[in-house]
Design an enzyme around this catalytic site. Structure first.
Site: not given
Length: 277
Positions: A10, A51
């Site tokens: 990540d 997002k």
């Protein structure tokens, strides 16, 4: 069974941006422009998702949904999601380059693994346009990956497995059993679980710990250990194969995974021989 040949990292909270602070501030500022108050705990809960989905999750929280309804006298719509996403991106792009410092230990650890022949891929909750800022800034500071997948160019982001699969295709990794996904959020853990690869949670510097490096170092040992234990429990409950404190523990963990693979193969051979007697 193959040995581990690919690590998929990540970004914010795992490789760069200790504590994962860049998106937190941008979400809070975006919602404030819309006349909505969200706190850090609420903001961090969906972290790791794409997002725009993160925004939907925030709006769906009962207390935020009630705020919206009271202020606008209607339910929120996808137009509101799009507006909040535009505001979020405005605030994020204004500060994103400032949150690209590699987390301590990441560069030497991954360079060691790369020298041993492992490939380094990555997935993220950021869009490709956001990563166009993060990638060169992180590389200028010494951190690089062999590939980066983003959710906006695929059917779905986390916790779906598509970004991991894209890494495997681009890096020519032929076996899920040879892959370790490393991340700092519950969404990261579930991404690895859904891809059926080894899913490893990392605690210090993570979104789940929600501390700066200075706060981590200053925290009394008993309180720090309690918080570490809580994060570990949540990651394991989400399905993590393993949970480590820092990235520096990753090489030893990979050795353990590889050793366990050999033991499993040998045990299977013994069972087969005994069954044929």
């Amino acid at each position: 069974m193959k040995k581990i040949e690919c690590i998929i990292m990540d970004w914010a909270g795992t490789a760069v941006d200790y504590g994962c602070f860049a998106p937190v501030a941008a979400f809070i500022e975006a919602f404030a422009e819309k006349g909505l108050v969200i706190d850090v705990v609420q903001t961090r809960k969906p972290m790791g998702l794409p997002k725009i989905q993160h925004i939907r999750e925030l709006l769906s929280m009962p207390e935020v949904n009630e705020q919206f309804t009271a202020r606008y006298q209607r339910a929120w719509t996808e137009e509101d999601v799009a507006e909040l996403n535009r505001l979020f991106e405005k605030h994020l792009f204004a500060s994103l380059k400032n949150y690209t410092d590699p987390i301590p230990g990441v560069i030497p650890t991954l360079e060691k693994l790369r020298a041993e022949g492992l490939k380094i891929g990555s997935t993220t909750g950021y869009t490709r346009e956001m990563m166009d800022v993060v990638l060169p800034a992180a590389q200028a500071k010494g951190y690089r990956v062999d590939y980066c997948a983003t959710p906006n160019l695929l059917p779905a982001g986390r916790p779906a497995p598509y970004m991991i699969f894209e890494n495997l295709t681009k890096l020519a990794v032929s076996s899920l059993d040879a892959v370790v996904k490393v991340g700092d959020t519950i969404a990261d853990i579930r991404e690895g679980v859904n891809a059926k690869v080894y899913s490893v949670g990392i605690i210090l510097g993570s979104n789940e710990m929600a501390l700066t490096e200075a706060e981590t170092k200053a925290m009394p040992a008993t309180e720090l250990e309690a918080r570490i234990a809580d994060v570990k429990e949540r990651m394991l409950a989400a399905g993590a194969s393993y949970v480590i404190r820092t990235i520096e523990e990753l090489p030893a963990l990979i050795e353990t995974i590889n050793a366990n693979k050999v033991e499993a193969i040998n045990a299977n051979k013994v069972e087969t021989i005994n069954a044929n007697k």
